[in-house]
Design an enzyme around this catalytic site. Structure first.
Site, PDB file in Angstrom:
ATOM      1  N   PRO A  79      -5.662  -2.399  -0.762  1.00 35.93           N
ATOM      2  CA  PRO A  79      -4.781  -3.484  -1.223  1.00 35.93           C
ATOM      3  C   PRO A  79      -3.486  -3.653  -0.424  1.00 35.93           C
ATOM      4  O   PRO A  79      -2.619  -4.399  -0.837  1.00 35.93           O
ATOM      5  CB  PRO A  79      -4.472  -3.071  -2.659  1.00 35.93           C
ATOM      6  CG  PRO A  79      -4.482  -1.573  -2.615  1.00 35.93           C
ATOM      7  CD  PRO A  79      -5.527  -1.195  -1.597  1.00 35.93           C
ATOM      8  N   GLY A  80      -3.332  -2.971   0.684  1.00 37.27           N
ATOM      9  CA  GLY A  80      -2.235  -3.332   1.568  1.00 37.27           C
ATOM     10  C   GLY A  80      -1.023  -2.416   1.597  1.00 37.27           C
ATOM     11  O   GLY A  80       0.004  -2.775   2.168  1.00 37.27           O
ATOM     12  N   ASP A  87     -10.764  -6.450   5.442  1.00 39.81           N
ATOM     13  CA  ASP A  87     -11.392  -5.678   4.370  1.00 39.81           C
ATOM     14  C   ASP A  87     -12.637  -6.427   3.923  1.00 39.81           C
ATOM     15  O   ASP A  87     -12.764  -7.620   4.171  1.00 39.81           O
ATOM     16  CB  ASP A  87     -10.444  -5.462   3.182  1.00 39.81           C
ATOM     17  CG  ASP A  87     -10.804  -4.207   2.396  1.00 39.81           C
ATOM     18  OD1 ASP A  87     -10.134  -3.167   2.563  1.00 39.81           O
ATOM     19  OD2 ASP A  87     -11.786  -4.245   1.616  1.00 39.81           O
ATOM     20  N   ASP A 123     -16.300  -7.397   7.634  1.00 41.64           N
ATOM     21  CA  ASP A 123     -16.708  -6.035   7.934  1.00 41.64           C
ATOM     22  C   ASP A 123     -16.069  -5.673   9.282  1.00 41.64           C
ATOM     23  O   ASP A 123     -16.346  -6.318  10.296  1.00 41.64           O
ATOM     24  CB  ASP A 123     -18.237  -5.971   8.023  1.00 41.64           C
ATOM     25  CG  ASP A 123     -18.731  -4.545   8.257  1.00 41.64           C
ATOM     26  OD1 ASP A 123     -18.040  -3.773   8.953  1.00 41.64           O
ATOM     27  OD2 ASP A 123     -19.816  -4.214   7.759  1.00 41.64           O
ATOM     28  N   CYS A 146      -8.203   9.679   2.612  1.00 44.87           N
ATOM     29  CA  CYS A 146      -7.600  10.408   1.493  1.00 44.87           C
ATOM     30  C   CYS A 146      -8.608  11.439   1.016  1.00 44.87           C
ATOM     31  O   CYS A 146      -8.799  11.638  -0.180  1.00 44.87           O
ATOM     32  CB  CYS A 146      -7.175   9.456   0.382  1.00 44.87           C
ATOM     33  SG  CYS A 146      -8.514   8.436  -0.214  1.00 44.87           S
TER      34      CYS A 146
HETATM   35  C1  LIG Z   1      -8.889   3.818   1.641  1.00 51.37           C
HETATM   36  S1  LIG Z   1      -9.113   2.145   1.249  1.00 51.37           S
HETATM   37  C2  LIG Z   1      -7.844   1.350   2.156  1.00 51.37           C
HETATM   38  C3  LIG Z   1      -6.478   1.461   1.559  1.00 51.37           C
HETATM   39  C4  LIG Z   1      -5.449   0.631   2.309  1.00 51.37           C
HETATM   40  N1  LIG Z   1      -5.413   0.966   3.718  1.00 51.37           N
HETATM   41  C5  LIG Z   1      -4.055   0.772   1.723  1.00 51.37           C
HETATM   42  O1  LIG Z   1      -3.249   1.518   2.281  1.00 51.37           O
HETATM   43  O2  LIG Z   1      -3.745   0.117   0.713  1.00 51.37           O
HETATM   44  C6  LIG Z   1     -10.540   1.708   2.157  1.00 51.37           C
HETATM   45  C7  LIG Z   1     -10.866   0.234   2.183  1.00 51.37           C
HETATM   46  O3  LIG Z   1     -11.925   0.021   3.120  1.00 51.37           O
HETATM   47  C8  LIG Z   1     -12.639  -1.113   2.701  1.00 51.37           C
HETATM   48  N2  LIG Z   1     -13.907  -1.143   3.462  1.00 51.37           N
HETATM   49  C9  LIG Z   1     -15.069  -0.522   3.194  1.00 51.37           C
HETATM   50  N3  LIG Z   1     -15.986  -0.805   4.148  1.00 51.37           N
HETATM   51  C10 LIG Z   1     -15.372  -1.607   5.054  1.00 51.37           C
HETATM   52  C11 LIG Z   1     -15.788  -2.243   6.259  1.00 51.37           C
HETATM   53  N4  LIG Z   1     -17.034  -2.095   6.726  1.00 51.37           N
HETATM   54  N5  LIG Z   1     -14.905  -3.033   6.914  1.00 51.37           N
HETATM   55  C12 LIG Z   1     -13.641  -3.192   6.437  1.00 51.37           C
HETATM   56  N6  LIG Z   1     -13.205  -2.617   5.301  1.00 51.37           N
HETATM   57  C13 LIG Z   1     -14.052  -1.831   4.617  1.00 51.37           C
HETATM   58  C14 LIG Z   1     -12.734  -0.938   1.204  1.00 51.37           C
HETATM   59  O4  LIG Z   1     -12.996  -2.170   0.556  1.00 51.37           O
HETATM   60  C15 LIG Z   1     -11.355  -0.369   0.872  1.00 51.37           C
HETATM   61  O5  LIG Z   1     -10.490  -1.388   0.465  1.00 51.37           O
END
Ligand SMILES: C[S@@+](CC[C@H](N)C(=O)[O-])C[C@H]1O[C@@H](n2cnc3c(N)ncnc32)[C@H](O)[C@@H]1O
Lengths: 329, 190
Positions: free
Chosen positions: A139-140, A160, A187, A257
């Protein structure tokens, strides 16, 4: 990758692991891995910390307010302590109010963010004016921190795949007064066609979230070895894509994480093998532990000790792994 | 969302005219000076979202165009929404742009009491008695701020505020109708 899975399956579950799994309500294979990672005593200390939970923390949004001014505004309602690593990060020691519903929150003066999760943008350290890619952005938390470091200058492409999380990203961008971001539902593996276009790339990869166990304890039971395999494949492909779109001399930060070596050192190890001579790891001199170079009886690239590990029971942060890679010129 | 290129000039003209109505020609000069451009993203059913983008973001878009990716979710600073009907084109300005311009130009702002500020964030309207000061000229939509000049949202004046304030009129009548406030980030947007 398959070999790694076989290796994990071959780890035998002994009595200690079963006892821990019953006592702490986690799956036996996770318990065994924690013993491998921390020793039996360390695993207990880790699991006890999970039970206790962690202090919440906020990132002061200097795009909208100075941290001194923010502290002045909240001092009657919250007791905070500055974090040693991030000058604009503050632990909430006490609060009379819900920190997610104060006027200062609504005005975008802060973002609720774990202290460890403030480190990847800080370590990537983009300069105002650079072109940055945030591959897994929603979520950013980190996208808006990158914009803060860049003083709203230059550009950030935030990708995302999750539409609902993307809405939250857009809302956070608006609340925090960020103006230098393009958000795109895509993606991140599909971005490779653009070529070597980015100065800095952040891969905050989707993971099992084992580092977040102090915040979301249910994850201790819900994730299987197969989930891990699917994620490892994705993590590897994301990091590979990141390398392909980074300019020569550019920097990539890979973070999760999760404290699982499978999602961290193993992934970077594979990449170092594949891009031998083209990628180097940059030392991260921050509070924390070095990356692992040997685990489950397997020797990994010795450069991996330049990465950073953070643990809830030792560093009082979410569990986190961060690695900084440079694409050689 | 697809980037709209055809007929963009017509929409741009309408948007710039509205911005000038809200914050004067000075606002247009500021936008030009900062090198901002307007981009429209189609949302389907003849609805578009407008954004202000800097040159670096425009460059990024042209890189993405090369691999045929032209459907961002959002870009830069949100300006507002355009709805095109058979008979007319309506533009609804967004909070992000209103906040940005009010802060830069210090005009078209109504400053309200602490109590009114709190209630406004819960979606309530503003009473005439709650107004502490105005930073004129006030337009058909205005920005609501607290005593510290922190921007809380947008409201629609229901009376001629400049005259009312000049004449020192008071009363418990609703003077401004809440259009959007930052409590939205909790109610829907978070
Ligand atoms: C650890 S979270 C990111 C948290 C974010 N960076 C933050 O600091 O708020 C991982 C994210 O990767 C996204 N995700 C999963 N597969 C992905 C892909 N193939 N391409 C881009 N995003 C992807 C998920 O929807 C999720 O929101």
């Amino acid at each position: 990758m398959i070999n790694i899975m076989e290796l994990l399956r071959s780890i035998s579950i002994d009595r200690e692991a079963i006892e821990l799994s019953i006592e702490y309500g986690i799956s036996p294979y996770m318990a065994k891995r924690y013993i491998e990672l921390f020793s039996y005593k360390g695993a207990i200390s880790f699991l006890n910390t999970i039970r206790l939970g962690l202090k919440k923390s906020i990132r002061c949004n200097t795009l909208k307010i100075s941290c001194n001014e923010l502290l002045r505004k909240i001092k009657d309602r919250m007791v905070v302590k500055q974090t040693p690593w991030v000058p604009y990060g503050f632990w909430i020691l006490k609060s009379k109010v819900n920190i997610g519903a104060t006027p200062e929150y609504l005005l975008g003066y802060y973002y609720i963010q774990g202290v460890a999760s403030m480190l990847p943008p800080l370590i990537l350290n983009p300069k105002p004016g650079e072109r940055v890619l945030d591959m897994c952005a929603a979520p950013g938390g980190k996208t808006t921190q990158l914009a803060q470091i860049m003083e709203n200058k230059g550009s950030i492409l935030a990708l995302d795949v999750d539409r609902t999380r993307m809405r939250a990203l857009r809302s956070n961008i608006s609340r925090l007064g960020v103006r230098n971001v393009v958000t795109l539902l895509l993606d991140a593996r599909k971005i490779v066609g653009v070529g070597e276009k980015f100065d800095k790339v952040l891969v905050d990869a989707p993971c099992t979230g084992e580092g977040l166990l102090p915040l979301i304890p249910e994850r201790g039971r819900s994730r299987s070895l197969y989930d891990m395999y699917v994620l490892m494949k994705l993590q590897y492909e994301l990091l590979k894509s990141a390398i392909l779109v980074t300019k020569k001399g550019g920097v990539i930060v890979y973070s999760t994480c999760s404290i699982a070596p499978e999602e961290n050192e193993f992934i970077v190890n594979l990449i170092l093998k594949e891009y031998s001579g083209k990628i180097e790891l940059v030392d991260i001199s921050f509070y924390g532990e070095k990356g692992l170079t040997e685990i489950y009886g397997l020797k990994l690239n010795s450069e991996l000790e330049r990465c950073l590990r953070l643990y809830p029971h030792i560093h009082r942060t979410e569990g986190f792994f961060i690695c900084k890679l440079r694409k050689k010129v | 969302m697809q980037i709209k290129e055809e007929g963009l000039e017509k929409f741009k003209k309408i948007i710039y005219a509205e911005i000038a109505k809200l914050f004067g020609k000075e606002a247009l000069r500021l936008i030009r000076r900062l090198g901002y451009n307007i981009i429209l993203l189609g949302r389907g059913n003849n609805v578009y979202e407008a954004f202000l983008v800097n040159n670096e973001l425009k460059e990024l878009l042209s890189i993405m165009k090369k691999i045929n990716i032209q459907n961002p979710f959002s870009i830069g600073l949100f300006v507002g929404t355009i709805i095109e009907n058979k008979s007319n084109i309506a533009f609804k300005v967004g909070l992000d742009l209103m906040e940005y311009l009010a802060q830069q130009l210090r005009r078209n702002i109504v400053i309200v009491s602490d109590d009114a500020a709190k209630l406004f964030l819960y979606g309530r309207d503003i009473l005439l008695n709650s107004i502490i000061k105005i930073l004129p000229p006030i337009s058909y939509l205005t920005v609501i701020a607290n005593k510290e000049l922190e921007i809380l949202g947008i409201a629609k004046p229901l009376v001629n505020l400049e005259t009312f304030i000049r004449e020192g009129r008071r009363g418990n009548i609703v003077a401004l109708k809440n259009v959007v406030d930052k409590g939205w980030y909790l109610r829907k947007g978070g």
